[in-house]
Design a protein around this motif. Structure first.
Motif, mmCIF file in Angstrom:
data_model
loop_
_atom_site.group_PDB
_atom_site.id
_atom_site.type_symbol
_atom_site.label_atom_id
_atom_site.label_comp_id
_atom_site.label_asym_id
_atom_site.label_seq_id
_atom_site.Cartn_x
_atom_site.Cartn_y
_atom_site.Cartn_z
ATOM 1 N N GLN A 29 0.819 -1.201 0.000
ATOM 2 C CA GLN A 29 0.000 0.000 0.000
ATOM 3 C C GLN A 29 0.861 1.262 0.000
ATOM 4 N N ARG A 30 2.015 1.193 0.665
ATOM 5 C CA ARG A 30 2.924 2.340 0.701
ATOM 6 C C ARG A 30 3.394 2.687 -0.712
ATOM 7 N N THR A 31 3.721 1.667 -1.503
ATOM 8 C CA THR A 31 4.174 1.889 -2.873
ATOM 9 C C THR A 31 3.058 2.493 -3.723
ATOM 10 N N ILE A 32 1.852 1.994 -3.554
ATOM 11 C CA ILE A 32 0.702 2.519 -4.293
ATOM 12 C C ILE A 32 0.478 3.983 -3.947
ATOM 13 N N TYR A 33 0.615 4.307 -2.668
ATOM 14 C CA TYR A 33 0.476 5.706 -2.227
ATOM 15 C C TYR A 33 1.510 6.589 -2.908
ATOM 16 N N GLU A 34 2.756 6.106 -2.975
ATOM 17 C CA GLU A 34 3.831 6.896 -3.593
ATOM 18 C C GLU A 34 3.577 7.089 -5.080
ATOM 19 N N TYR A 35 3.083 6.054 -5.782
ATOM 20 C CA TYR A 35 2.750 6.179 -7.201
ATOM 21 C C TYR A 35 1.679 7.250 -7.403
ATOM 22 N N ASN A 36 0.651 7.197 -6.582
ATOM 23 C CA ASN A 36 -0.430 8.190 -6.690
ATOM 24 C C ASN A 36 0.090 9.596 -6.440
ATOM 25 N N HIS A 37 0.914 9.732 -5.418
ATOM 26 C CA HIS A 37 1.452 11.047 -5.059
ATOM 27 C C HIS A 37 2.311 11.615 -6.190
ATOM 28 N N LEU A 38 3.189 10.795 -6.742
ATOM 29 C CA LEU A 38 4.057 11.233 -7.833
ATOM 30 C C LEU A 38 3.257 11.616 -9.062
ATOM 31 N N SER A 71 10.221 2.249 11.057
ATOM 32 C CA SER A 71 8.999 1.489 10.779
ATOM 33 C C SER A 71 9.110 0.040 11.250
ATOM 34 N N GLU A 72 10.326 -0.501 11.265
ATOM 35 C CA GLU A 72 10.534 -1.876 11.746
ATOM 36 C C GLU A 72 10.452 -1.936 13.267
ATOM 37 N N LEU A 73 11.071 -0.965 13.918
ATOM 38 C CA LEU A 73 11.054 -0.942 15.386
ATOM 39 C C LEU A 73 9.638 -0.787 15.915
ATOM 40 N N LEU A 74 8.857 0.097 15.301
ATOM 41 C CA LEU A 74 7.498 0.342 15.775
ATOM 42 C C LEU A 74 6.617 -0.901 15.682
ATOM 43 N N ALA A 75 6.976 -1.829 14.799
ATOM 44 C CA ALA A 75 6.170 -3.045 14.609
ATOM 45 C C ALA A 75 6.632 -4.202 15.484
ATOM 46 N N ARG A 76 7.704 -4.015 16.243
ATOM 47 C CA ARG A 76 8.253 -5.118 17.028
ATOM 48 C C ARG A 76 7.448 -5.388 18.296
ATOM 49 N N LEU A 89 16.513 -10.476 17.846
ATOM 50 C CA LEU A 89 15.211 -9.874 17.570
ATOM 51 C C LEU A 89 14.816 -10.192 16.137
ATOM 52 N N LEU A 90 13.627 -10.739 15.949
ATOM 53 C CA LEU A 90 13.128 -11.097 14.615
ATOM 54 C C LEU A 90 12.496 -9.880 13.960
ATOM 55 N N ILE A 91 12.914 -9.570 12.733
ATOM 56 C CA ILE A 91 12.340 -8.468 11.959
ATOM 57 C C ILE A 91 11.552 -9.071 10.806
ATOM 58 N N ASN A 92 10.240 -9.085 10.925
ATOM 59 C CA ASN A 92 9.413 -9.710 9.891
ATOM 60 C C ASN A 92 8.147 -8.925 9.557
ATOM 61 N N SER A 93 8.106 -7.679 10.006
ATOM 62 C CA SER A 93 6.931 -6.841 9.731
ATOM 63 C C SER A 93 7.337 -5.385 9.735
ATOM 64 N N ASN A 94 6.386 -4.521 9.395
ATOM 65 C CA ASN A 94 6.696 -3.115 9.179
ATOM 66 C C ASN A 94 5.495 -2.269 9.584
ATOM 67 N N ASP A 141 2.675 -7.390 6.929
ATOM 68 C CA ASP A 141 3.218 -8.715 7.251
ATOM 69 C C ASP A 141 4.563 -8.968 6.588
ATOM 70 N N SER A 142 5.246 -7.902 6.182
ATOM 71 C CA SER A 142 6.581 -8.054 5.605
ATOM 72 C C SER A 142 7.387 -6.795 5.867
ATOM 73 N N THR A 143 8.711 -6.887 5.700
ATOM 74 C CA THR A 143 9.574 -5.731 5.879
ATOM 75 C C THR A 143 9.571 -4.892 4.607
ATOM 76 N N LYS A 144 10.262 -3.757 4.652
ATOM 77 C CA LYS A 144 10.330 -2.876 3.481
ATOM 78 C C LYS A 144 10.990 -3.573 2.303
ATOM 79 N N THR A 145 12.006 -4.395 2.594
ATOM 80 C CA THR A 145 12.719 -5.096 1.524
ATOM 81 C C THR A 145 12.037 -6.402 1.136
ATOM 82 N N GLY A 146 11.054 -6.833 1.927
ATOM 83 C CA GLY A 146 10.369 -8.094 1.636
ATOM 84 C C GLY A 146 11.087 -9.308 2.191
ATOM 85 N N LYS A 147 12.198 -9.095 2.930
ATOM 86 C CA LYS A 147 12.971 -10.214 3.474
ATOM 87 C C LYS A 147 13.001 -10.136 4.996
#
Length: 286
Positions: free
Chosen positions: A78-87, A200-205, A217-222, A232-238
């Motif tokens: 959704q973040r990417t879609i928002y950026e596309y719309n904004h641009l 954004s990763e810390l806030l989701a922990r 510490l497991l980083i698996n969300s954003n 349900d995924s990080t910014k990089t998807g990993k």
């Protein structure tokens, strides 16, 4: 594309014409098909080869962009879609949004490039705008609204930028800085600095992500700051697991003991929040 029968030879042939991307009339044909079915098959294959638009090419750029976003929403964050719309709204729509997409050419797009330069935007921002334009026209080709991407003919805007050095605090500088941070935000800032996590990763922990025995510490969300939800995924998807320094683990144990006294507490509580994440604007207090 008409199919004709040659009565004298008792066979079929195809003969037709089309207008290419430069507005020139092109002629073609083939003779000596034994059956009308064979002629039709060749006709269909030829239509694909010359990429004659067979769909609705009366659509405006706005309409095609909206259609593209609807399609991309199924596969992108959704973040990417928002950026596309904004641009699109800020940089593209006012120039070509109401125009038929089949009528867009190099001249229209170069006006956009000139505007990007005139506004003294960064190269990264300019690249992002052109990326949206490329995606738009490639989508239009896929839908057969147009046959070629007009961006391939455009001299893309680029500004001369001085190479910026990455700024960071040395550990000694950070120790001075942290002394001026309000107590309730100190652990949050320390975790960002010493672990390298994104905000954004810390806030989701959650506490369930923290392994007290292994100090990991497991980083698996954003945290999505647009709609204030956890993805349900990080910014990089990993996903990844990071090491937490011992002195930070001691502070986290103290915080955990304090929070565990809260009514309704569970390991699903957020480490730097409660049962809801810490508001992101709080992290930017400084």
């Amino acid at each position: 594309m008409p199919i004709y029968k040659d009565e004298s030879k008792n066979n079929w042939y195809v003969k037709g014409s089309y207008t290419d991307i430069f507005g020139k009339r092109k002629y073609f044909g083939k003779f000596n098909f034994k059956t009308k079915t064979e002629a039709k098959k060749w006709e269909a294959k030829k239509l694909l080869e010359i990429k004659v638009p067979v769909n609705d090419n009366l659509k405006t750029v706005d309409e095609v962009f909206e259609e593209m976003i609807k399609h991309k929403s199924l596969i992108l964050k959704q973040r990417t879609i928002y950026e596309y719309n904004h641009l699109y709204v800020k940089n593209i729509q006012k120039f070509i949004g109401s125009m038929r997409i089949a009528k867009i050419n190099k001249n229209h797009l170069e006006v956009i490039q000139e505007d990007l330069l005139r506004r003294k935007l960064t190269n990264s921002h300019i690249i992002s705008v052109n990326c949206v334009l490329d995606l738009l026209f490639k989508f239009a080709i896929k839908k057969q609204y147009i046959s070629i991407n007009p961006m391939i003919y455009v001299d893309r805007a680029k500004v001369k930028e001085k190479k910026k050095e990455m700024l960071f605090l040395t550990p000694q500088q950070f120790e001075i800085f942290i002394e001026h941070v309000p107590q309730k935000y100190k652990l949050t800032i320390e975790m960002l600095y010493w672990t390298g996590m994104r905000i954004s990763e810390l806030l989701a922990r959650k506490w369930s992500d923290l392994d007290f025995e292994k100090s990991t510490l497991l980083i698996n969300s954003n945290y999505n700051s647009i709609n204030h939800t956890i993805t349900d995924s990080t910014k990089t998807g990993k996903d990844r697991t990071i090491y937490v320094p011992n002195f930070l683990m001691d502070k986290l144990r103290t915080r955990y003991a304090q929070m565990s006294k809260t009514d309704g507490f569970s390991n699903d509580f957020y480490i730097v929040g409660t049962n809801i994440p810490l508001p992101p604007q709080s992290v930017g207090w400084a």
